[in-house]
Design an enzyme around this catalytic site. Structure first.
Site, mmCIF file in Angstrom:
data_model
loop_
_atom_site.group_PDB
_atom_site.id
_atom_site.type_symbol
_atom_site.label_atom_id
_atom_site.label_comp_id
_atom_site.label_asym_id
_atom_site.label_seq_id
_atom_site.Cartn_x
_atom_site.Cartn_y
_atom_site.Cartn_z
ATOM 1 C CG ASP A 1 -1.850 1.162 1.300
ATOM 2 O OD1 ASP A 1 -1.656 2.129 0.535
ATOM 3 O OD2 ASP A 1 -2.796 1.111 2.106
ATOM 4 C CB VAL A 2 1.871 3.729 -2.624
ATOM 5 C CG1 VAL A 2 2.399 2.733 -3.638
ATOM 6 C CG2 VAL A 2 0.518 4.304 -3.023
ATOM 7 C CB SER B 1 -5.310 14.069 -12.802
ATOM 8 O OG SER B 1 -6.573 14.377 -13.385
ATOM 9 C CE1 TYR C 1 -7.522 11.123 -8.938
ATOM 10 C CE2 TYR C 1 -8.099 12.956 -10.381
ATOM 11 C CZ TYR C 1 -7.516 11.714 -10.197
ATOM 12 O OH TYR C 1 -6.933 11.070 -11.263
HETATM 13 P P1 NAP Z 1 -7.186 2.065 -12.024
HETATM 14 O O1 NAP Z 1 -7.523 1.359 -13.267
HETATM 15 O O2 NAP Z 1 -8.214 2.256 -10.964
HETATM 16 O O3 NAP Z 1 -5.863 1.373 -11.389
HETATM 17 C C1 NAP Z 1 -5.320 1.869 -10.204
HETATM 18 C C2 NAP Z 1 -4.077 1.098 -9.877
HETATM 19 O O4 NAP Z 1 -3.502 1.648 -8.669
HETATM 20 C C3 NAP Z 1 -4.338 -0.368 -9.591
HETATM 21 O O5 NAP Z 1 -3.237 -1.127 -10.009
HETATM 22 C C4 NAP Z 1 -4.458 -0.411 -8.072
HETATM 23 O O6 NAP Z 1 -4.184 -1.720 -7.577
HETATM 24 C C5 NAP Z 1 -3.382 0.602 -7.692
HETATM 25 N N1 NAP Z 1 -3.549 1.202 -6.369
HETATM 26 C C6 NAP Z 1 -4.605 1.915 -5.909
HETATM 27 N N2 NAP Z 1 -4.401 2.281 -4.631
HETATM 28 C C7 NAP Z 1 -3.182 1.802 -4.272
HETATM 29 C C8 NAP Z 1 -2.416 1.841 -3.084
HETATM 30 N N3 NAP Z 1 -2.868 2.471 -1.973
HETATM 31 N N4 NAP Z 1 -1.206 1.224 -3.070
HETATM 32 C C9 NAP Z 1 -0.742 0.595 -4.169
HETATM 33 N N5 NAP Z 1 -1.429 0.515 -5.331
HETATM 34 C C10 NAP Z 1 -2.647 1.107 -5.377
HETATM 35 O O7 NAP Z 1 -6.658 3.570 -12.331
HETATM 36 P P2 NAP Z 1 -6.138 4.229 -13.689
HETATM 37 O O8 NAP Z 1 -7.297 4.861 -14.351
HETATM 38 O O9 NAP Z 1 -5.267 3.297 -14.430
HETATM 39 O O10 NAP Z 1 -5.283 5.423 -13.058
HETATM 40 C C11 NAP Z 1 -3.884 5.331 -12.857
HETATM 41 C C12 NAP Z 1 -3.389 6.722 -12.445
HETATM 42 O O11 NAP Z 1 -3.742 7.663 -13.451
HETATM 43 C C13 NAP Z 1 -4.000 7.229 -11.148
HETATM 44 O O12 NAP Z 1 -3.047 7.944 -10.407
HETATM 45 C C14 NAP Z 1 -5.084 8.172 -11.627
HETATM 46 O O13 NAP Z 1 -5.367 9.180 -10.685
HETATM 47 C C15 NAP Z 1 -4.447 8.731 -12.876
HETATM 48 N N6 NAP Z 1 -5.404 9.268 -13.831
HETATM 49 C C16 NAP Z 1 -6.356 8.476 -14.399
HETATM 50 C C17 NAP Z 1 -7.252 9.040 -15.291
HETATM 51 C C18 NAP Z 1 -8.337 8.237 -15.983
HETATM 52 O O14 NAP Z 1 -9.184 8.852 -16.645
HETATM 53 N N7 NAP Z 1 -8.368 6.924 -15.860
HETATM 54 C C19 NAP Z 1 -7.180 10.400 -15.591
HETATM 55 C C20 NAP Z 1 -6.196 11.171 -14.994
HETATM 56 C C21 NAP Z 1 -5.308 10.590 -14.122
HETATM 57 P P3 NAP Z 1 -4.818 -2.248 -6.177
HETATM 58 O O15 NAP Z 1 -6.248 -1.820 -6.173
HETATM 59 O O16 NAP Z 1 -4.603 -3.711 -6.179
HETATM 60 O O17 NAP Z 1 -4.018 -1.565 -5.111
#
Ligand code: NAP
Length: 268
Positions: free
Chosen positions: A84-85, A163, A176
């Site tokens: 957990d980061v 983001s 966020y």
């Molecule tokens: P996602 O599909 O929900 O995946 C999130 C990843 O982070 C999973 O591997 C999850 O694994 C891990 N994670 C979550 N909490 C954690 C914790 N406390 N410790 C370690 N690992 C953790 O999200 P995504 O859409 O790919 O987003 C990835 C990044 O891009 C995020 O920072 C998000 O804010 C950013 N982002 C996404 C979007 C979008 O539209 N999707 C837009 C802007 C920015 P576990 O649940 O197993 O821990």
């Protein structure tokens, strides 16, 4: 003073070559940590770096899904770590295991992130604390855990996945937006503090990308978003991964402290 011989990517950067032949396998022999590498954007980043030869350390909370992600990575020498980061002690422990099991870390991608959306008056303490601790605290915890050996080796690249919401703000996402804006400040401070040690730190700020995080958006919201995005579509994880890979690699050797939006033109 003796200095360790650099990795392949460091040597390529030092040579000043920019041809495609130098890029192929430029991360060979390097270890790259990708937090949140088990799915979505993180998994696409892990694939992009692995394709160029990096040994990936996938860090996520769910051990089973992190382990399953390894199956889809090209190359070898990858490993997964349940961590957990938001927990600084767990981050230190994970980095120690990565260094002893896979080798010195050349690239850190702080990508793990969560949302807990609500309008300001309904935002609970936990919604605020969990998002700040994971998105901003996680970036700090992992960065602090990896930089000492990077400083000794005088080489390293850190890419924070932030983001566009951290640049623009968004109703219902005060927690966020604050976490991602905080990561922008962390990015620039780390870049300034560690540039003299040849460690670069940049941020990629995605717009709306098709992953589990956005899977719950209503069709009407997606249609409205498309109208606000000049390129008229949501992004794919691979659209973000190629920019992260670029910033992590030697072609970006003169870039540090920057925030690159990957958002189909939404924030220009
Ligand atoms: P996602 O599909 O929900 O995946 C999130 C990843 O982070 C999973 O591997 C999850 O694994 C891990 N994670 C979550 N909490 C954690 C914790 N406390 N410790 C370690 N690992 C953790 O999200 P995504 O859409 O790919 O987003 C990835 C990044 O891009 C995020 O920072 C998000 O804010 C950013 N982002 C996404 C979007 C979008 O539209 N999707 C837009 C802007 C920015 P576990 O649940 O197993 O821990």
């Amino acid at each position: 003073m003796t200095r360790r011989a650099g990795t392949e990517s460091e040597r390529t950067a030092a040579s000043g070559k920019t041809g495609a032949e130098d890029r192929a396998g430029e991360f060979a022999g390097s270890v790259a940590i990708v937090t949140g590498g088990s799915r979505g954007i993180g998994l696409a980043v892990a694939r992009a770096l692995a394709r160029d030869g990096a040994r990936i350390a996938v860090v996520a909370r769910n051990a089973e899904r992190a382990g399953a992600a390894l199956e889809s990575l090209p190359g070898e020498g990858h490993a997964s770590y349940s961590c957990d980061v938001a927990d600084p002690v767990a981050c230190k422990r994970a980095v120690k295991s990565i260094e002893s099991g896979q080798g010195p870390v050349s690239v850190l991608v702080n990508n793990a992130g969560i949302t807990r959306d609500n309008i300001l008056l309904r935002l609970r303490d936990n919604d605020w604390n969990d998002v700040i601790a994971t998105n901003l605290g996680g970036g700090f915890n992992m960065t602090r855990a990896v930089v000492r050996p990077m400083m000794k080796r005088r080489a390293g690249s850190i890419v924070n996945v932030t983001s566009v919401i951290g640049l623009m703000g968004n109703p219902g996402q005060a927690n966020y937006a604050a976490s991602k804006a905080g990561l922008h400040g962390l990015t620039k401070s780390v870049a300034r503090e560690l540039a003299s040690r040849n460690i670069r730190c940049n941020a990629v700020a995605p717009g709306f990308i098709r992953t589990d995080m956005t899977a719950g958006l209503k069709e009407s919201v997606v249609d409205d978003l498309k109208r606000r995005i000049p390129l008229a579509r949501l992004g794919d994880p691979a659209d973000v991964a190629c920019v992260v890979r670029f910033l992590a690699g030697s072609e970006a050797r003169y870039i540090t402290g920057q925030i690159i939006a990957v958002d189909g033109g939404m924030t220009m």
